[in-house]
Design an enzyme around this catalytic site. Structure first.
Site, PDB file in Angstrom:
ATOM      1  N   LYS A  47       1.023  -1.582   0.132  1.00  0.00           N
ATOM      2  CA  LYS A  47      -0.233   0.106  -0.118  1.00  0.00           C
ATOM      3  C   LYS A  47       0.749   1.218   0.142  1.00  0.00           C
ATOM      4  CE  LYS A  47      -4.335  -2.242   2.113  1.00  0.00           C
ATOM      5  NZ  LYS A  47      -5.237  -1.952   2.524  1.00  0.00           N
ATOM      6  N   ASN A  68      -4.677   2.301  -2.312  1.00  0.00           N
ATOM      7  CA  ASN A  68      -5.103   0.762  -1.781  1.00  0.00           C
ATOM      8  C   ASN A  68      -6.079   0.447  -3.175  1.00  0.00           C
ATOM      9  OD1 ASN A  68      -7.695   2.241  -1.756  1.00  0.00           O
ATOM     10  ND2 ASN A  68      -8.217   0.081  -0.950  1.00  0.00           N
ATOM     11  N   ASP A  82      -9.770   2.957   1.425  1.00  0.00           N
ATOM     12  CA  ASP A  82      -9.647   2.123   2.613  1.00  0.00           C
ATOM     13  C   ASP A  82     -10.376   3.705   3.455  1.00  0.00           C
ATOM     14  OD1 ASP A  82      -8.872  -0.097   2.333  1.00  0.00           O
ATOM     15  OD2 ASP A  82      -6.547   0.323   2.440  1.00  0.00           O
ATOM     16  N   GLY A 104      -2.067  -1.838  12.724  1.00  0.00           N
ATOM     17  CA  GLY A 104      -1.165  -1.543  11.466  1.00  0.00           C
ATOM     18  C   GLY A 104      -1.987  -1.287  10.816  1.00  0.00           C
ATOM     19  N   ALA A 106      -4.636  -1.083   8.939  1.00  0.00           N
ATOM     20  CA  ALA A 106      -6.006  -1.320   8.961  1.00  0.00           C
ATOM     21  C   ALA A 106      -6.310  -0.224  10.385  1.00  0.00           C
ATOM     22  CB  ALA A 106      -7.527  -2.263   9.515  1.00  0.00           C
TER      23      ALA A 106
HETATM   24  P1  NAP Z   1      -1.440  -5.844   9.988  1.00  0.00           P
HETATM   25  O1  NAP Z   1      -1.290  -4.454   9.354  1.00  0.00           O
HETATM   26  O2  NAP Z   1      -1.018  -7.008   9.848  1.00  0.00           O
HETATM   27  O3  NAP Z   1      -1.993  -5.701  11.059  1.00  0.00           O
HETATM   28  C1  NAP Z   1      -2.422  -6.516  12.212  1.00  0.00           C
HETATM   29  C2  NAP Z   1      -2.759  -6.140  13.851  1.00  0.00           C
HETATM   30  O4  NAP Z   1      -3.307  -6.756  14.977  1.00  0.00           O
HETATM   31  C3  NAP Z   1      -1.362  -5.288  14.268  1.00  0.00           C
HETATM   32  O5  NAP Z   1      -1.095  -4.048  15.206  1.00  0.00           O
HETATM   33  C4  NAP Z   1      -1.022  -6.398  15.401  1.00  0.00           C
HETATM   34  O6  NAP Z   1      -0.076  -5.707  16.576  1.00  0.00           O
HETATM   35  C5  NAP Z   1      -2.399  -6.995  15.937  1.00  0.00           C
HETATM   36  N1  NAP Z   1      -2.638  -8.532  16.350  1.00  0.00           N
HETATM   37  C6  NAP Z   1      -2.191  -9.392  14.901  1.00  0.00           C
HETATM   38  N2  NAP Z   1      -2.751 -10.289  15.973  1.00  0.00           N
HETATM   39  C7  NAP Z   1      -2.870 -10.250  17.250  1.00  0.00           C
HETATM   40  C8  NAP Z   1      -3.442 -10.998  18.353  1.00  0.00           C
HETATM   41  N3  NAP Z   1      -2.287 -12.568  18.512  1.00  0.00           N
HETATM   42  N4  NAP Z   1      -3.014 -10.628  18.795  1.00  0.00           N
HETATM   43  C9  NAP Z   1      -3.645  -9.148  19.515  1.00  0.00           C
HETATM   44  N5  NAP Z   1      -2.643  -8.512  18.979  1.00  0.00           N
HETATM   45  C10 NAP Z   1      -2.905  -8.870  16.932  1.00  0.00           C
HETATM   46  O7  NAP Z   1      -2.845  -5.762   9.506  1.00  0.00           O
HETATM   47  P2  NAP Z   1      -4.305  -4.891   9.081  1.00  0.00           P
HETATM   48  O8  NAP Z   1      -3.540  -4.898   7.545  1.00  0.00           O
HETATM   49  O9  NAP Z   1      -4.482  -3.639   9.754  1.00  0.00           O
HETATM   50  O10 NAP Z   1      -5.298  -5.876   8.907  1.00  0.00           O
HETATM   51  C11 NAP Z   1      -5.990  -6.213  10.448  1.00  0.00           C
HETATM   52  C12 NAP Z   1      -7.480  -6.358  10.177  1.00  0.00           C
HETATM   53  O11 NAP Z   1      -8.157  -5.657   9.113  1.00  0.00           O
HETATM   54  C13 NAP Z   1      -7.045  -7.922   9.050  1.00  0.00           C
HETATM   55  O12 NAP Z   1      -7.868  -8.660   9.681  1.00  0.00           O
HETATM   56  C14 NAP Z   1      -7.625  -6.982   7.804  1.00  0.00           C
HETATM   57  O13 NAP Z   1      -8.632  -8.151   6.702  1.00  0.00           O
HETATM   58  C15 NAP Z   1      -9.181  -6.352   8.009  1.00  0.00           C
HETATM   59  N6  NAP Z   1      -9.022  -5.229   7.465  1.00  0.00           N
HETATM   60  C16 NAP Z   1     -10.001  -5.517   7.207  1.00  0.00           C
HETATM   61  C17 NAP Z   1     -11.248  -4.189   5.586  1.00  0.00           C
HETATM   62  C18 NAP Z   1     -12.097  -4.447   5.519  1.00  0.00           C
HETATM   63  O14 NAP Z   1     -12.594  -3.729   4.345  1.00  0.00           O
HETATM   64  N7  NAP Z   1     -13.092  -4.395   6.559  1.00  0.00           N
HETATM   65  C19 NAP Z   1      -9.756  -3.485   5.424  1.00  0.00           C
HETATM   66  C20 NAP Z   1      -8.191  -4.263   6.025  1.00  0.00           C
HETATM   67  C21 NAP Z   1      -8.197  -4.362   6.782  1.00  0.00           C
HETATM   68  P3  NAP Z   1       1.244  -6.097  16.805  1.00  0.00           P
HETATM   69  O15 NAP Z   1       2.030  -4.719  16.700  1.00  0.00           O
HETATM   70  O16 NAP Z   1       1.147  -5.998  17.706  1.00  0.00           O
HETATM   71  O17 NAP Z   1       1.999  -6.967  15.614  1.00  0.00           O
END
Ligand code: NAP
Length: 243
Positions: A47, A68, A82, A104, A106
């Site tokens: 991204k 995105n 987004d 992260g 999102a």
């Molecule tokens: P990302 O950049 O990899 O960030 C993941 C985040 O979750 C980080 O803050 C990480 O914490 C935390 N995390 C991961 N595993 C964890 C656990 N076991 N316990 C507690 N915290 C945990 O991912 P992202 O792109 O932001 O996506 C996050 C979610 O949003 C995903 O489920 C994705 O599918 C969803 N999403 C949805 C949409 C939509 O259109 N609805 C759009 C984008 C994303 P650390 O910093 O400690 O590793």
């Protein structure tokens, strides 16, 4: 969702998933443009690279340097859908304080959108360092503060921006007892059915927002940019099981 939209509009086309290595991103986009692709959605980890290689007229991309969506006509252009996709389902809420779980990509999009919409944001994240650095990065756009515990006291909105919920049985940690009875729970993690977090919130009588709402809205905005016509949101909603 996009193929259902294409079919409903009588547009001949495909929406394909293509895996690209980080080191090959720019070459891949040039190749896809040469092949005649009209546009693309870009997901992690590309991204920021999308914002690097494309021109933009989007103030969101200028602010947070994350895109995105690409349009490959004449030149490579990018936008971020987004943020408006995230905000659309909560447009009727009056801005107050929101708790965002995660730090992260999102979470950054959600927190930035909330700040721009007038919310105060508190962020809890598993890794404190990442959480605090997101708060610092958001400082130019409003008040974002790190919280040591996932405690939603004083919050009207809780946003789960961790992947916890993608798998059946997973649920992010939350201090439920501190939650306001009129609070809204918004889970960005989406599946074919409501996640555990949303089910738990619904059982407690709270208002819920399913992450598929954001998925559909950002997709509809992309469709409208690519094709310069109204997206069939009802068809797209049905395709992801929302209706
Ligand atoms: P990302 O950049 O990899 O960030 C993941 C985040 O979750 C980080 O803050 C990480 O914490 C935390 N995390 C991961 N595993 C964890 C656990 N076991 N316990 C507690 N915290 C945990 O991912 P992202 O792109 O932001 O996506 C996050 C979610 O949003 C995903 O489920 C994705 O599918 C969803 N999403 C949805 C949409 C939509 O259109 N609805 C759009 C984008 C994303 P650390 O910093 O400690 O590793």
């Amino acid at each position: 969702m996009h193929e259902a939209a294409l079919a409903a509009c009588g547009i001949e086309g495909r929406y394909l998933a293509i895996r690209v290595a980080e080191s090959e991103f720019e070459d891949a986009i040039a190749h896809l443009a040469a092949c005649g692709f009209l546009g693309l959605n870009v997901t992690l980890p590309h991204k920021a690279a999308a914002a690097d290689i494309a021109t933009t007229d989007d103030p969101i991309v200028r602010d947070i340097h994350v895109a995105n969506c690409l349009l490959l006509v004449d030149e490579v252009r990018c936008r971020n859908f987004d943020v408006p996709g995230f905000l659309a389902p909560i447009a009727d809420l009056s801005p107050n304080t929101a708790l965002v779980l995660g730090a992260g990509g999102a979470a950054a999009a959600a927190a930035y959108g909330l700040l721009r919409a007038g919310w105060r944001v508190v962020i809890w994240n598993r890794s404190e360092r990442t959480g605090k650095s997101l708060c610092a990065a958001l400082a130019p756009f409003g008040e974002a503060e790190f919280r040591e515990e996932p405690n939603p006291e004083d919050c009207d909105l809780v946003v789960n921006a961790t992947p916890l919920g993608l798998k059946e049985g997973d649920c992010p940690r939350l201090v439920w007892e501190a939650l306001h009875p009129r609070a809204t729970l918004y889970d960005l993690a989406y599946r074919a059915e409501p996640t555990n977090l949303l089910r738990e919130a619904a059982c407690r009588g709270l208002t819920t927002v399913d992450g598929r709402e954001m998925l559909v809205e950002q997709g509809a905005l992309a469709f409208e940019w690519w094709f310069d016509r109204r997206a069939p949101r009802d068809v797209m909603r049905r395709a992801v099981g929302l209706e």
